[in-house]
Enzyme design. Structure first.
Site, short mmCIF file in Angstrom:
data_model
loop_
_atom_site.label_atom_id
_atom_site.label_comp_id
_atom_site.label_asym_id
_atom_site.label_seq_id
_atom_site.Cartn_x
_atom_site.Cartn_y
_atom_site.Cartn_z
N LYS A 46 -9.23 -0.03 -8.81
CA LYS A 46 -9.78 -1.39 -8.88
C LYS A 46 -10.91 -1.53 -7.85
O LYS A 46 -11.03 -0.71 -6.94
CB LYS A 46 -8.67 -2.40 -8.60
CG LYS A 46 -8.04 -2.26 -7.21
CD LYS A 46 -6.75 -3.06 -7.07
CE LYS A 46 -6.17 -2.93 -5.68
NZ LYS A 46 -4.83 -3.55 -5.57
N ARG A 145 3.08 -13.44 -5.91
CA ARG A 145 1.66 -13.33 -6.23
C ARG A 145 1.49 -13.23 -7.74
O ARG A 145 0.89 -14.08 -8.37
CB ARG A 145 1.06 -12.12 -5.52
CG ARG A 145 -0.43 -12.00 -5.66
CD ARG A 145 -1.02 -10.84 -4.88
NE ARG A 145 -0.74 -9.54 -5.47
CZ ARG A 145 -1.34 -8.41 -5.11
NH1 ARG A 145 -2.25 -8.43 -4.14
NH2 ARG A 145 -1.04 -7.27 -5.69
N TYR A 267 -29.02 -12.44 18.18
CA TYR A 267 -28.94 -13.86 17.82
C TYR A 267 -28.15 -14.65 18.85
O TYR A 267 -27.12 -14.22 19.34
CB TYR A 267 -28.28 -14.03 16.46
CG TYR A 267 -29.23 -13.82 15.31
CD1 TYR A 267 -30.34 -14.65 15.13
CD2 TYR A 267 -29.02 -12.80 14.39
CE1 TYR A 267 -31.21 -14.46 14.08
CE2 TYR A 267 -29.89 -12.60 13.33
CZ TYR A 267 -30.98 -13.44 13.18
OH TYR A 267 -31.85 -13.25 12.13
N MET A 315 -27.64 -9.44 9.82
CA MET A 315 -27.45 -9.12 8.40
C MET A 315 -27.82 -7.67 8.10
O MET A 315 -27.10 -6.97 7.39
CB MET A 315 -28.32 -10.05 7.54
CG MET A 315 -28.11 -9.86 6.05
SD MET A 315 -29.28 -10.78 5.04
CE MET A 315 -28.76 -12.45 5.33
C1 LIG Z 1 -3.97 -2.60 -4.97
C2 LIG Z 1 -2.64 -2.33 -5.57
C3 LIG Z 1 -2.03 -1.08 -5.45
C4 LIG Z 1 -2.58 0.02 -4.57
O1 LIG Z 1 -2.19 -0.22 -3.25
P1 LIG Z 1 -2.52 0.82 -2.07
O2 LIG Z 1 -1.87 0.21 -0.90
O3 LIG Z 1 -4.01 0.86 -1.97
O4 LIG Z 1 -1.97 2.12 -2.49
C5 LIG Z 1 -0.86 -0.85 -6.15
N1 LIG Z 1 -0.31 -1.82 -6.91
C6 LIG Z 1 -0.85 -3.05 -7.01
C7 LIG Z 1 -0.17 -4.07 -7.84
C8 LIG Z 1 -2.02 -3.36 -6.34
O5 LIG Z 1 -2.55 -4.58 -6.44
#
Ligand SMILES: *Cc1c(COP(=O)(O)O)cnc(C)c1O
Length: 372
Positions: A46, A145, A267, A315
């Site tokens: 992802k 979640r 800054y 930036m």
């Molecule tokens: C992001 C995610 C993972 C991967 O988690 P890591 O800690 O990066 O291995 C696995 N399962 C779900 C549902 C996630 O959202």
């Protein structure tokens, strides 16, 4: 990993060099396969494979033997699909959005169903097509979640007809504290997962993330899902990071100067030198994923010498104190290390008050990327 400072001359005037070691990624995959054996390791790709480019990372993992890939969005699934063969499976963690059922079914993308409503929608899609459609059922084991809450799990268990022509491949859940080996929440979630899966005794479990793999085989189920460990991030607090680093980031020096005591830097004039100081300005800033919270706090490295960030992160640039180096060491075009042999991903994340995941996914596209 080569610990020498890098020297690269390029025509494109790149701000920095983000080197991504696909061989190390594959070695990490093989290490996790060994740790999780006999159950397979799925890759979580992802957010563009944690910012490393899913279209490169996924095929490299496929080549190393990975068959299963998880993304967050259907759009991510569609983007990575052409880079995988037809035997690979792509799962969508964030679930089935209304209206996207047809795309999912047409493209052979496997949704993670997170509620009874999504079960119903997918079931209707299946019956509308007179087809059986695969899915993963996610239950909420304590993170609040995503996934079916306990009462919906019970409803589904008592009314299996709700599944219609859905082929459930796994019952899945996610650990909130998988990286914390002593956290009591892990045992609580495991108990909740077992209670839920007792309703679906024939379904294999998919539970552990990277950290969960290190919690022991109780957490492995029938397939584990790893993201950060594949990318070289530390998966657990139980042992020193056993993964190979995948990312190296070197940033260009674009100006140096020596200033007297009492000089304001950056800054807000938020830093004032107390002695004569040699400064270097480097060509990356918060727009390049080096968070503003590194102001006054983080550092770059050159050949193992720590070069503290002075003043605020801008930036497009950061100013560092290079007084520790002999005056002619750094010059226009030199490269200093931000992530590499002297500063781990975890170290820069800690200085920024964040985690490796956020650093990786923020690195941005202004660096020249090298895939090895
Ligand atoms: C992001 C995610 C993972 C991967 O988690 P890591 O800690 O990066 O291995 C696995 N399962 C779900 C549902 C996630 O959202």
């Amino acid at each position: 990993m080569n610990t020498q400072p890098r020297e690269i001359i390029s025509r494109d005037g790149a701000s920095g060099y983000l080197a991504i070691d696909l061989k190390a990624l594959q070695q990490n995959y093989r290490q996790l396969v060994e740790r999780a054996a006999p159950v397979p390791v799925a890759a979580v790709v992802k957010a563009n494979a944690y910012g490393l480019d899913a279209n490169r990372v996924a095929p490299a993992l496929r080549e190393a033997g990975c068959r299963d890939f998880f993304v967050a969005h259907i759009g991510e699934a569609l983007r990575v699909k052409p880079f995988l063969d037809g035997n690979a499976r792509i799962f969508v963690l964030n679930g089935l959005q209304p209206g996207a059922e047809g795309t999912c079914a047409d493209e052979g993308i496997i949704p993670v169903l997170n509620s009874l409503e999504q079960v119903e929608n997918w079931s209707q899609t299946a019956s509308g097509r007179r087809a059986r459609l695969p899915a993963v059922l996610q239950i909420d084991s304590g993170m609040s979640r995503l996934g079916l809450p306990p009462e919906e799990v019970e409803t589904l268990a008592n009314n299996p007809g709700l599944l219609g022509s859905i082929d459930l491949l796994y019952i899945m859940s996610h650990l909130a504290s998988g990286d914390e080996s002593d956290c009591i929440q892990n045992a609580d979630q495991l108990a909740a997962m077992r209670a839920a899966s007792a309703h679906f005794p024939s379904l294999p479990l998919c539970f552990a993330n990277s950290g969960g793999i290190f919690l022991g085989e109780n957490f492995h189920g029938a397939m584990v899902r790893s993201g950060i460990a594949l990318c070289g991030g530390a998966p657990t607090d139980a042992i020193a990071n056993p993964m190979r680093p995948v990312v190296r980031l070197d940033v260009r020096v674009i100006q140096t100067r020596t200033v007297p005591a009492g000089t304001r830097v950056g800054y807000g004039g938020a830093h004032v030198t107390t002695t004569e100081t040699r400064l270097a300005t480097i060509a990356a800033g918060y727009a390049d994923g080096l968070p503003r919270s590194l102001s006054h706090k983080g550092a770059a490295y050159y050949n193992g010498t720590r070069l503290p960030i002075v003043g605020r992160v801008s930036m497009d640039s950061i100013t560092i104190d290079v007084s520790a180096l002999s005056p002619s060491t750094l010059k226009l075009g030199s490269l200093v290390e931000l992530i590499g042999p002297h500063q781990t991903l975890e170290a820069i994340a800690a200085d920024a008050g964040t985690i490796s995941y956020e650093i990786l996914t923020g690195l941005g596209d202004r660096y020249h990327r090298e895939y090895r």
